[in-house]
Design a protein around this motif. Sequence first.
Motif, PDB file in Angstrom:
ATOM      1  N   HIS A 154      36.415  73.369 -43.792  1.00  0.00           N
ATOM      2  CA  HIS A 154      34.978  73.579 -44.015  1.00  0.00           C
ATOM      3  C   HIS A 154      34.224  72.263 -43.980  1.00  0.00           C
ATOM      4  O   HIS A 154      34.735  71.230 -44.384  1.00  0.00           O
ATOM      5  CB  HIS A 154      34.708  74.373 -45.294  1.00  0.00           C
ATOM      6  CG  HIS A 154      35.070  73.697 -46.584  1.00  0.00           C
ATOM      7  ND1 HIS A 154      34.174  72.939 -47.307  1.00  0.00           N
ATOM      8  CD2 HIS A 154      36.220  73.681 -47.301  1.00  0.00           C
ATOM      9  CE1 HIS A 154      34.764  72.500 -48.406  1.00  0.00           C
ATOM     10  NE2 HIS A 154      36.007  72.918 -48.432  1.00  0.00           N
ATOM     11  N   ASP A 205      36.702  66.706 -49.832  1.00  0.00           N
ATOM     12  CA  ASP A 205      36.532  68.173 -49.901  1.00  0.00           C
ATOM     13  C   ASP A 205      35.356  68.594 -49.043  1.00  0.00           C
ATOM     14  O   ASP A 205      34.254  68.721 -49.518  1.00  0.00           O
ATOM     15  CB  ASP A 205      36.336  68.610 -51.355  1.00  0.00           C
ATOM     16  CG  ASP A 205      36.227  70.117 -51.492  1.00  0.00           C
ATOM     17  OD1 ASP A 205      36.595  70.827 -50.542  1.00  0.00           O
ATOM     18  OD2 ASP A 205      35.759  70.583 -52.546  1.00  0.00           O
ATOM     19  N   ASP A 206      35.554  68.904 -47.792  1.00  0.00           N
ATOM     20  CA  ASP A 206      36.843  68.926 -47.125  1.00  0.00           C
ATOM     21  C   ASP A 206      36.736  68.171 -45.811  1.00  0.00           C
ATOM     22  O   ASP A 206      37.558  68.293 -44.923  1.00  0.00           O
ATOM     23  CB  ASP A 206      37.211  70.415 -46.913  1.00  0.00           C
ATOM     24  CG  ASP A 206      38.476  70.655 -46.097  1.00  0.00           C
ATOM     25  OD1 ASP A 206      39.448  69.927 -46.285  1.00  0.00           O
ATOM     26  OD2 ASP A 206      38.462  71.560 -45.247  1.00  0.00           O
ATOM     27  N   GLU A 230      31.934  77.370 -47.549  1.00  0.00           N
ATOM     28  CA  GLU A 230      33.075  77.492 -48.458  1.00  0.00           C
ATOM     29  C   GLU A 230      32.664  77.240 -49.898  1.00  0.00           C
ATOM     30  O   GLU A 230      33.155  77.867 -50.833  1.00  0.00           O
ATOM     31  CB  GLU A 230      34.197  76.523 -48.055  1.00  0.00           C
ATOM     32  CG  GLU A 230      35.562  76.872 -48.637  1.00  0.00           C
ATOM     33  CD  GLU A 230      35.811  76.329 -50.036  1.00  0.00           C
ATOM     34  OE1 GLU A 230      36.722  76.826 -50.727  1.00  0.00           O
ATOM     35  OE2 GLU A 230      35.095  75.395 -50.472  1.00  0.00           O
ATOM     36  N   GLU A 231      31.739  76.294 -50.077  1.00  0.00           N
ATOM     37  CA  GLU A 231      31.314  75.922 -51.430  1.00  0.00           C
ATOM     38  C   GLU A 231      30.264  76.884 -51.979  1.00  0.00           C
ATOM     39  O   GLU A 231      29.794  76.723 -53.099  1.00  0.00           O
ATOM     40  CB  GLU A 231      30.770  74.487 -51.441  1.00  0.00           C
ATOM     41  CG  GLU A 231      31.725  73.432 -50.881  1.00  0.00           C
ATOM     42  CD  GLU A 231      32.956  73.188 -51.756  1.00  0.00           C
ATOM     43  OE1 GLU A 231      33.162  73.924 -52.735  1.00  0.00           O
ATOM     44  OE2 GLU A 231      33.716  72.252 -51.438  1.00  0.00           O
ATOM     45  N   ASP A 268      42.996  71.693 -47.453  1.00  0.00           N
ATOM     46  CA  ASP A 268      41.868  71.717 -48.396  1.00  0.00           C
ATOM     47  C   ASP A 268      42.388  71.841 -49.828  1.00  0.00           C
ATOM     48  O   ASP A 268      41.729  72.407 -50.683  1.00  0.00           O
ATOM     49  CB  ASP A 268      40.932  72.891 -48.046  1.00  0.00           C
ATOM     50  CG  ASP A 268      39.606  72.812 -48.779  1.00  0.00           C
ATOM     51  OD1 ASP A 268      39.240  71.726 -49.259  1.00  0.00           O
ATOM     52  OD2 ASP A 268      38.915  73.854 -48.881  1.00  0.00           O
TER      53      ASP A 268
HETATM   54 ZN    ZN Z   1      37.150  72.584 -50.174  1.00  0.00          ZN
END
Ligand code: ZN
Length: 463
Positions: A89, A122-123, A156-157, A183
Amino acid sequence: MTTDRIASYVAENAARFLDELTALVSIPSISTLPEHREDVRRAAEFLVAELQGTLGMSTVELIETAGHPLVYAEWINLPDKPTVLIYGHYDVQPVDPLELWLSPPFEPVIKGDDLFARGAVDDKGPMFATLKAIQSLIHTEGTLPVNIRLLIEGEEESGGKSVEAFVSAHAEHLRADCALVLDTAMVAKGVPTISYGLRGMAYAEIVARGAEHDLHSGVYGGIGPNPLQALAWVLADLKGRDGRINLPGLYEMMQPLSDEERAALARQSELQEKELLSAAGFREMSGESGFCVAERASARPTFEVHGIIGGFTGEGAKTVIPAEAKAKVSLRLVPGQNPAVVLALLSKRVQELTSPGITLEVRPLHVGDPVLLGLDSPVLKTAARALEQEFGHEVAFLREGGSIPVVALFDQLLKVPVVLIGFSLPDDNIHAPNEKFHIPNYYAAIRVVAGFLKRLGAKAEAE
Ligand SMILES: [Zn+2]
């Protein structure tokens, strides 16, 4: 030997690889904040350009979604070789509290062996390492050892809804023999780590409402409903000081841990506790008694309060009784615990905890399923060998406390073995101020991914 050629290529291009990653982490692609929408798109476009410049990629697409765009690319040229679906991501967490950053989060700086920036580990760093591994293989060999599908998301977050919809709708097209995700975390520096479990997630906002408008405490103090106080009662009741979550039914849903797994967690617990304590600068772990730190950190459900909003928070004193208060809360869930069911339990429990004059509402924000991956898949062993060659150290197999919702979908819908290789360190400040990526892990990740793909290709040849 090929791996030496890859290592030399990575060494020769180390400075350029780092410059390119630095450019990527300069983009404030915070997916949860609407004001960064264009920045999120810019990060996606950066990756599309990067992939378009990669020799031999047959498809490179920026895919529009209801939310942030997906980046998809393919290199499918070897009918007799396996296909690997690589996921990552490009979006990042918000940066607050900004005042705790030693340098601005989107002006990357290198100190010693670390690259400091939001998203460095991340990431963006590990995800970008997979691209660099592909490029390194193509430059040194003129081809790839296996077929590749690359899927990189930008939510993703913030819940990952779009990638889930995409994977569900295109399961047949995404056909692969295994999935690779970078990740997750390493147990400690120099200890190569493969994660085989991820916790799920149920995130919600609890809203407490009292009067129609804010009240004066000289007039209504002692008689008017106070939503902040009501919310504090609710939160205090939902988790006791013993660390137990007071949500009837929650623990009953858990899939029991085997004795073997509990013993394995106990063995790594001391190292994990030491690493996590020193990384965060506090003296004593909290949480449920009767379970070791490693088990609490990965194989038990959590309830955490992330923020409380309401009332007067400015300088000086104002005697207001607010009309509304909100709390952001989440539960990390373990196998057996369905996030939708847990949100229903939470909603029911919160209603039971109301107080006179207060209405309470639970608004679900996002969910993700927990996942437990088989430890016996041959691709996991291939990955472990590639890691051992890089680090000269036995691989640790870990249940990870975090959540990557799409992994459950890869497991259940695509039915492919998923390999989760970690490159973040306990002190990398993930989701916190001064996030960093240990630069040697960037180059290690490039070599490991290249080595893993090489081994998969060679294995297919031998069969
Ligand atoms: Zn992540």
